[in-house]
Design a protein around this motif. Structure first.
Motif, PDB file in Angstrom:
ATOM      1  N   PRO A  85       0.816  -1.224   0.000  1.00  0.00           N
ATOM      2  CA  PRO A  85       0.000   0.000   0.000  1.00  0.00           C
ATOM      3  C   PRO A  85       0.843   1.265   0.000  1.00  0.00           C
ATOM      4  O   PRO A  85       2.021   1.238   0.342  1.00  0.00           O
ATOM      5  CB  PRO A  85      -0.761  -0.126   1.318  1.00  0.00           C
ATOM      6  CG  PRO A  85       0.186  -0.845   2.221  1.00  0.00           C
ATOM      7  CD  PRO A  85       0.990  -1.781   1.359  1.00  0.00           C
ATOM      8  N   CYS A  86       0.184   2.395  -0.355  1.00  0.00           N
ATOM      9  CA  CYS A  86       0.898   3.683  -0.383  1.00  0.00           C
ATOM     10  C   CYS A  86       1.069   4.246   1.021  1.00  0.00           C
ATOM     11  O   CYS A  86       1.962   5.040   1.269  1.00  0.00           O
ATOM     12  CB  CYS A  86       0.161   4.669  -1.281  1.00  0.00           C
ATOM     13  SG  CYS A  86      -1.320   5.402  -0.519  1.00  0.00           S
ATOM     14  N   LEU A  87       0.198   3.872   1.937  1.00  0.00           N
ATOM     15  CA  LEU A  87       0.186   4.299   3.349  1.00  0.00           C
ATOM     16  C   LEU A  87      -0.357   5.712   3.589  1.00  0.00           C
ATOM     17  O   LEU A  87      -0.487   6.131   4.734  1.00  0.00           O
ATOM     18  CB  LEU A  87       1.575   4.167   4.012  1.00  0.00           C
ATOM     19  CG  LEU A  87       2.230   2.783   3.995  1.00  0.00           C
ATOM     20  CD1 LEU A  87       3.602   2.834   4.663  1.00  0.00           C
ATOM     21  CD2 LEU A  87       1.344   1.747   4.688  1.00  0.00           C
ATOM     22  N   ILE A  88      -0.643   6.488   2.529  1.00  0.00           N
ATOM     23  CA  ILE A  88      -1.090   7.871   2.761  1.00  0.00           C
ATOM     24  C   ILE A  88      -2.449   8.217   2.147  1.00  0.00           C
ATOM     25  O   ILE A  88      -2.980   9.291   2.398  1.00  0.00           O
ATOM     26  CB  ILE A  88      -0.037   8.906   2.277  1.00  0.00           C
ATOM     27  CG1 ILE A  88       0.355   8.627   0.821  1.00  0.00           C
ATOM     28  CG2 ILE A  88       1.195   8.905   3.173  1.00  0.00           C
ATOM     29  CD1 ILE A  88       1.211   9.711   0.202  1.00  0.00           C
ATOM     30  N   CYS A  89      -3.022   7.341   1.317  1.00  0.00           N
ATOM     31  CA  CYS A  89      -4.311   7.684   0.696  1.00  0.00           C
ATOM     32  C   CYS A  89      -5.441   7.565   1.730  1.00  0.00           C
ATOM     33  O   CYS A  89      -5.228   7.124   2.855  1.00  0.00           O
ATOM     34  CB  CYS A  89      -4.581   6.779  -0.511  1.00  0.00           C
ATOM     35  SG  CYS A  89      -5.030   5.086  -0.064  1.00  0.00           S
ATOM     36  N   GLU A  90      -6.642   7.956   1.337  1.00  0.00           N
ATOM     37  CA  GLU A  90      -7.787   7.899   2.253  1.00  0.00           C
ATOM     38  C   GLU A  90      -8.009   6.486   2.802  1.00  0.00           C
ATOM     39  O   GLU A  90      -8.310   6.310   3.972  1.00  0.00           O
ATOM     40  CB  GLU A  90      -9.068   8.346   1.521  1.00  0.00           C
ATOM     41  CG  GLU A  90      -9.321   9.831   1.580  1.00  0.00           C
ATOM     42  CD  GLU A  90      -9.294  10.405   2.988  1.00  0.00           C
ATOM     43  OE1 GLU A  90      -8.352  11.173   3.271  1.00  0.00           O
ATOM     44  OE2 GLU A  90     -10.181  10.080   3.819  1.00  0.00           O
ATOM     45  N   TYR A  91      -7.902   5.473   1.928  1.00  0.00           N
ATOM     46  CA  TYR A  91      -8.118   4.089   2.366  1.00  0.00           C
ATOM     47  C   TYR A  91      -7.048   3.669   3.377  1.00  0.00           C
ATOM     48  O   TYR A  91      -7.347   3.089   4.419  1.00  0.00           O
ATOM     49  CB  TYR A  91      -8.115   3.133   1.169  1.00  0.00           C
ATOM     50  CG  TYR A  91      -9.156   3.467   0.129  1.00  0.00           C
ATOM     51  CD1 TYR A  91     -10.510   3.384   0.423  1.00  0.00           C
ATOM     52  CD2 TYR A  91      -8.780   3.869  -1.145  1.00  0.00           C
ATOM     53  CE1 TYR A  91     -11.470   3.701  -0.528  1.00  0.00           C
ATOM     54  CE2 TYR A  91      -9.724   4.185  -2.108  1.00  0.00           C
ATOM     55  CZ  TYR A  91     -11.073   4.100  -1.787  1.00  0.00           C
ATOM     56  OH  TYR A  91     -12.013   4.415  -2.729  1.00  0.00           O
ATOM     57  N   CYS A  92      -5.811   3.979   3.042  1.00  0.00           N
ATOM     58  CA  CYS A  92      -4.709   3.601   3.932  1.00  0.00           C
ATOM     59  C   CYS A  92      -4.823   4.303   5.279  1.00  0.00           C
ATOM     60  O   CYS A  92      -4.593   3.711   6.321  1.00  0.00           O
ATOM     61  CB  CYS A  92      -3.363   3.932   3.287  1.00  0.00           C
ATOM     62  SG  CYS A  92      -2.903   2.786   1.981  1.00  0.00           S
ATOM     63  N   ARG A  93      -5.201   5.596   5.225  1.00  0.00           N
ATOM     64  CA  ARG A  93      -5.333   6.354   6.482  1.00  0.00           C
ATOM     65  C   ARG A  93      -6.371   5.742   7.399  1.00  0.00           C
ATOM     66  O   ARG A  93      -6.320   5.897   8.616  1.00  0.00           O
ATOM     67  CB  ARG A  93      -5.683   7.814   6.178  1.00  0.00           C
ATOM     68  CG  ARG A  93      -4.456   8.658   5.803  1.00  0.00           C
ATOM     69  CD  ARG A  93      -4.824   9.813   4.890  1.00  0.00           C
ATOM     70  NE  ARG A  93      -6.056  10.459   5.300  1.00  0.00           N
ATOM     71  CZ  ARG A  93      -6.112  11.627   5.928  1.00  0.00           C
ATOM     72  NH1 ARG A  93      -5.018  12.274   6.225  1.00  0.00           N
ATOM     73  NH2 ARG A  93      -7.266  12.147   6.240  1.00  0.00           N
ATOM     74  N   MET A  99      -7.626  -1.838  -0.078  1.00  0.00           N
ATOM     75  CA  MET A  99      -8.454  -1.059  -0.994  1.00  0.00           C
ATOM     76  C   MET A  99      -7.640   0.030  -1.701  1.00  0.00           C
ATOM     77  O   MET A  99      -8.138   0.717  -2.587  1.00  0.00           O
ATOM     78  CB  MET A  99      -9.616  -0.384  -0.231  1.00  0.00           C
ATOM     79  CG  MET A  99     -10.571  -1.346   0.444  1.00  0.00           C
ATOM     80  SD  MET A  99     -11.449  -2.380  -0.763  1.00  0.00           S
ATOM     81  CE  MET A  99     -10.628  -3.954  -0.488  1.00  0.00           C
ATOM     82  N   CYS A 100      -6.403   0.192  -1.286  1.00  0.00           N
ATOM     83  CA  CYS A 100      -5.534   1.256  -1.808  1.00  0.00           C
ATOM     84  C   CYS A 100      -5.235   1.033  -3.290  1.00  0.00           C
ATOM     85  O   CYS A 100      -4.990  -0.089  -3.718  1.00  0.00           O
ATOM     86  CB  CYS A 100      -4.245   1.228  -0.980  1.00  0.00           C
ATOM     87  SG  CYS A 100      -2.884   2.159  -1.652  1.00  0.00           S
ATOM     88  N   LYS A 101      -5.254   2.115  -4.066  1.00  0.00           N
ATOM     89  CA  LYS A 101      -4.997   2.023  -5.510  1.00  0.00           C
ATOM     90  C   LYS A 101      -3.572   1.511  -5.770  1.00  0.00           C
ATOM     91  O   LYS A 101      -3.342   0.693  -6.672  1.00  0.00           O
ATOM     92  CB  LYS A 101      -5.174   3.421  -6.119  1.00  0.00           C
ATOM     93  CG  LYS A 101      -5.548   3.418  -7.566  1.00  0.00           C
ATOM     94  CD  LYS A 101      -5.974   4.819  -7.997  1.00  0.00           C
ATOM     95  CE  LYS A 101      -5.390   5.115  -9.361  1.00  0.00           C
ATOM     96  NZ  LYS A 101      -5.421   6.549  -9.671  1.00  0.00           N
TER      97      LYS A 101
HETATM   98 ZN   LIG Z   1      -3.077   3.879  -0.035  1.00  0.00          ZN
END
Ligand SMILES: [Zn+2]
Ligand SMILES: [Zn+2]
Length: 343
Positions: A85-93, A99-101
């Motif tokens: 995951p990116c760790l910073i998108c809305e889903y990750c937060r 669910m992260c893109k």
């Molecule tokens: Zn993410």
């Protein structure tokens, strides 16, 4: 290097490709083993996107590292998770990492069914795990599937002492049984149609193995008698067919949780009775894949003997036999986990 290219379940071709060089932050892994997943057999999902290189349950040895790789060196034995995951998108937060893109779009290259693969900087930093010396490459291939089960158990909020119904005692079902016992569940009732799988479920520690009745309501009554309540606290549907899903919908007790762990084809549907869900406060949830917290816990469980890899892995194939391994996994013949071994 040899890479298996998937066209359809019966047509997988081994091709020669140049061995890639790791760039900044990347590692090159010499693959030692890679599990074959049920997802690798879902032709309706895969062949429209073919040709593809698959394999998302790999372990291997780091054969070279790019500039500025910290924490890993040549010769390290590793598992690499294919999605990070990116760790910073809305889903990750919000903790919904799967669910992260970025999670959905990240892959190892070309894949685990290849003699070598590249793990990107993000993979190296976020979800590459060193295997302890006593964890074999074969056992390490179970990290990803086991992590998916841990993800489901966490999402369903399983508590010690819960009663649990599990539908489906295939390979994932058996890993579920081991994992649920590790979690301290009280009553574990498995539904399974096939005799050899029933036997396995009992051997792995299920208290009762039932044959589903044609009428889900009849089954709900029978289960109620065993559990002395009107259903189980947690229901996991680890089978892809609609009948299993309709059955599962009947088996949760008041306040219980039903988890969809497998997907049928997108066009298939089931009936929902909102009144039943409302008056019984039933929670319906689902889980897809696993995140970097789940893989770490899965490795711990494998390393401390919570899961018996030697009992789960039943068939080993060479890379040029990948189609056979896929067909064996799909067949439901007497086999559990199939893996590809690299010499
Ligand atoms: Zn993410
Ligand atoms: Zn998988």
């Amino acid at each position: 290097m040899k890479v298996a290219i998937y066209h359809n379940n019966h047509d997988v071709r081994v091709e020669e490709q140049p061995i890639p060089k790791p760039k900044e932050g990347e590692i090159l892994v010499n693959t030692k083993a890679c599990g074959v997943c049920v997802a690798d057999t879902m032709e309706w999902y895969l062949s429209p996107r073919a040709p593809l290189s698959l394999g998302h349950e790999p372990t291997g040895v780091i054969s070279s590292i790019g500039p500025n790789v910290e924490n890993f060196k040549e010769g390290d034995r590793v598992f690499v998770h294919h999605h990070v995951p990116c760790l910073i998108c809305e889903y990750c937060r919000k903790g919904n990492f799967t669910m992260c893109k970025t999670f959905r779009s990240t892959h190892i290259h070309p894949g685990g069914f290849s003699e070598y693969f590249i793990a990107s900087k993000m993979h190296v930093e976020r979800d590459t795990l060193k295997l302890p010396d006593h964890v074999s490459f074969e056992a390490g291939t179970l990290i990803e599937p086991l992590a998916c089960i841990i993800h489901a158990i966490k999402k369903a909020k399983v508590q010690p002492g819960d009663s649990v119904v599990l539908i489906g005692a295939g390979t994932m079902g058996l890993l579920f049984i081991e994992c649920l016992k590790y979690w301290g569940v009280r009553d574990l009732i498995v539904y399974e149609i096939m005799d050899w799988r029933k036997k396995n479920a009992l051997e792995f520690g299920a208290q009762h193995v039932l044959m589903p009745d044609k009428e889900p309501e009849v089954e709900a009554k029978r289960l109620g008698e065993i559990l002395k309540s009107n259903g189980a606290d947690k229901v996991f549907i680890a089978a892809k067919d609609i009948g299993a899903m309709n059955l599962g919908m009947q088996l949760a007790t008041k306040g219980g949780t039903i988890t969809f762990f497998a997907t049928p084809a997108p066009s298939e549907s089931i009936d929902l009775y909102p009144s039943h869900i409302f008056f019984n406060e039933i929670t319906i949830t689902s889980t897809y894949s696993a995140d970097h917290n789940d893989t770490r816990m899965a490795l711990d469980m494998i390393a401390n003997g919570g899961v018996s890899a030697s009992k789960i892995i039943s068939h080993r194939f060479r890379l040029d036999q990948l189609s056979d391994a896929i067909l064996q996994t799909q067949s439901r013949d007497e086999s559990l986990k199939c893996i590809i071994r690299f010499e």
